[in-house]
Design an enzyme around this catalytic site. Sequence first.
Site, PDB file in Angstrom:
ATOM      1  N   PHE A 160     124.261  -1.066  59.964  1.00  0.00           N
ATOM      2  CA  PHE A 160     123.802  -2.279  60.632  1.00  0.00           C
ATOM      3  C   PHE A 160     124.984  -3.154  61.012  1.00  0.00           C
ATOM      4  CE2 PHE A 160     120.515  -1.123  57.570  1.00  0.00           C
ATOM      5  CZ  PHE A 160     119.323  -1.307  58.251  1.00  0.00           C
ATOM      6  N   ASP A 161     124.931  -3.728  62.203  1.00  0.00           N
ATOM      7  CA  ASP A 161     125.765  -4.886  62.508  1.00  0.00           C
ATOM      8  C   ASP A 161     125.205  -6.072  61.726  1.00  0.00           C
ATOM      9  OD1 ASP A 161     127.633  -6.571  63.767  1.00  0.00           O
ATOM     10  OD2 ASP A 161     126.238  -7.003  65.399  1.00  0.00           O
TER      11      ASP A 161
END
Length: 300
Positions: A160-161
């Site tokens: 995930f960012d």
Amino acid sequence: MALSLVDKLVVAISSRALFDFEEENRVYEEGNLQAYEALQRDRLAVPAKPGVAFPLIRKLLALNAGGHRVEVVILSRSDPISGLRAFHSCREHGLAIERGVFTRGRAPFGYLKPLNASLFLSANQQDVRDALAAGFPAARVLPESAKMASKYPDEIRIAFDGDAVLFSDEAERVFQKDGLRAFVGHEIHNKDLPLADGPLKPLLEALHRLQKLADEAAPMHIRTALVTARSAPAHERAIRTLMAWNIEIDEAMFLGGLDKSAFLREFEPDFFFDDQIGHCESARVVTATGHVMSGIVNAS
């Protein structure tokens, strides 16, 4: 007593994200619905090839070996007869998917609420925007993404960012308005104040719950990573936010603007989520990628 999906990780996915329906979609995009439906009818007995999100879905369903913990539902703009081909393809590929909603061209995102969906994956840009605007975790899969040949058949790896994905875009707004120095100052000043929830926090929460339920003998495990352009000292607020949420993440990469794709190649995720299309375009040559079209960078 009615069945309930409240205690499950529910993934709603379009048929085009799950299977390779790009040829059929080109006919659909030409505006000839009858030709599209006729093509699907002609191919009812022909299993579709796996699509971008297929490897992730197959691994998520493997978590059910330890009990019914994951539910995958096909949520599609296709017509119900075309849905027959999707279900036929599921059976041929050994995917235990039993539920589906087919809306024949109408926006399907309204069904995410009764499904209690933790994630909606679709190749349709407007459907994803509508889902995010309504408060549902969603991402637009890039159909041309690579399907990572994972070295980890017994692990689900999801990256995930941070800002505008797991966290709100509060800090990103400061960066866009006033630049890097103001962003760093803002994050240092607010390091003890948790960031607000981002659109994919519910997914991370659900994955974390499943991690805690698994034992060492489980056939499938989950590994998560935060892959962010933040660097020290702005990293501290991100970590403290996860601590405040009581969520543990397995790996964290604070890259300070370095290209994420090289690091994703090493982590080998089954799927990567980012809000910036530039990062998605870079990542898609490495692994299956979802564009989370939220926050200020996607406002236009």
